[in-house]
Design an enzyme around this catalytic site. Sequence first.
Site, PDB file in Angstrom:
ATOM      1  N   CYS A 259      63.627  -4.124  78.301  1.00 40.07           N
ATOM      2  CA  CYS A 259      64.859  -4.424  79.006  1.00 40.07           C
ATOM      3  C   CYS A 259      65.388  -3.155  79.457  1.00 40.07           C
ATOM      4  O   CYS A 259      65.814  -3.067  80.533  1.00 40.07           O
ATOM      5  CB  CYS A 259      65.759  -5.380  78.273  1.00 40.07           C
TER       6      CYS A 259
ATOM      7  N   CYS B  36      66.128  -5.016  73.069  1.00 50.24           N
ATOM      8  CA  CYS B  36      64.883  -4.850  73.592  1.00 50.24           C
ATOM      9  C   CYS B  36      64.516  -3.850  74.539  1.00 50.24           C
ATOM     10  O   CYS B  36      65.011  -3.534  75.343  1.00 50.24           O
ATOM     11  CB  CYS B  36      64.809  -6.505  74.392  1.00 50.24           C
TER      12      CYS B  36
END
Lengths: 294, 160, 74
Positions: free
Chosen positions: B57, B54
């Site tokens: 993230c 991700c």
Amino acid sequence: MQLKKPISGSLAAATCGLLGALPPAPVVAQEAPDWEIDTSLLYYGEDNGRVKDGSLMVSARRAFDEDRSLSLNLTVDSLTGSTPNGAVPANTVQTFTGPSGGDSYSIAPGEIPLDNTFLDTRVALSANWQQSLGEAMRWNVGLSSSDEYDYLHLGVNARLERDFNLRNTTVFVGAAYAQDDINPVGGTPVGLAPMFGEDDENEDDDDEGRNEKLSKDVMDVLIGVTQVLSRRSLLEVAYSYGKSDGYLTDPYKILSVVDPVTGFPVPGLADEVPYLYLYEKRPDSRAKQSLFAE
Amino acid sequence: MRASCLAISLLLFALSTGQAGAAAPTIESAAPAWSLLKSLTGKVVLVDFWASWCGPCLQSFPWMNDLQQKHADEGLVVVAVNLDQEPALAEAFLKKLPAKFRIEYDQSGNIARQFDVQAMPTSFLIDRSGRVRARHAGFKDKYREERERQIQNLLKESPP
Amino acid sequence: MSRLRSGFLILAILATATLGGCASIGVEPWERNLHARADMQPDQRDAAIDDHIYFSKEASSGGRGFAGGGCGCN
């Protein structure tokens, strides 16, 4: 003498319309502060000396922050090779002249008449701006243009996407409008008029006619949905409707006139062109629908 | 024409319903029963759900490292729950971007389900008495200030 | 004109069925690791090239307009 084909111009209209920008990949501004540049090279070739196409595409993308990005695309296309001129094969030698006059080529009996006298180079430029609208929606607007010797395409496009179901489903709608100008080499042939050869009186040869610019408008709308089906699969279904109005004829294509009983070409009206060929004429408007699933 | 009107109204209806990727912050609800949280009562806990694949993230880690260092003395505990299906990928991520806060692993996604995670990444702010005070979906640069302010406000609250 | 209507209607039904009835189809937000892979992203260049070739060979085009899929982050 180089003949240009408007096919690739229509191609520009077809591809630049609704494909929009590069997809909203998870790029964060800090990861890609500069321009990301990609190049692709395409070679497409058919056998037997037919159409060959070489393309170079360069695309540049910059994300300004997580929500906004700009992408620019440049394509340079080169088309060559022979392509059917529209006439049918016959049991005799057939001779044709090109629209610019002066060129003449003969086809052996039984062979498909191919015109191999063209070389076409096209340059296309497009730009797209993508921006987020709230948490789950994005819009995209773009401009496209394509230029070649006898064809100019200018277009705008816009798209809206919205995510649903924890981003498992995305619905998108888009619209594109383009205005294309066609300026055939050697002037515009009158539709369904006979091909005469060098002394082609049926060419629009008054001063306005020879440089006559013809145009067509193309409008497309698109609606589709992408659905994540499982951890490994995705389905996309899209429907598009397009309407073209204006000059839709290919000015370089001809029709054979053939005797219905013998199947033999009917004699022509000039010495240079022994058989009768008529310039093609297509209707003024066309509606197209397509359904795509992947 | 009627058919196309029907189609358009169906589409508009569909566009107006359905969930977006992020929900509005939940105000004041009890946190799920998670033993780790019970052991951290009295502290302000930032629970962040992340995964190695991700992108946002990756961007939130330096910020969370910063937060943990600045506010550890005031009682902030950052717990990052990894949801990678392959823990090896999480470890590779952590080698690239070391975390100065606590990492928990939830490969099966049970904890994520308990918290009703609806987007990646999602973070939850839990106050000193164990109640969920904010839920944030996604991570963008522009969210940092607001979220840090919320954390500071919670840190000012006295322990139960 | 009736073909246009039925085409439009079919797609509208498909779209709403997908949105309304299929809230249970799909994956959890944390299960999108495979969708986040680079080779699972829609490739606009490939789509443009494919469209180019189909138009040249078959005079058909349109319908492509990928959006969605991917990691679903943010």
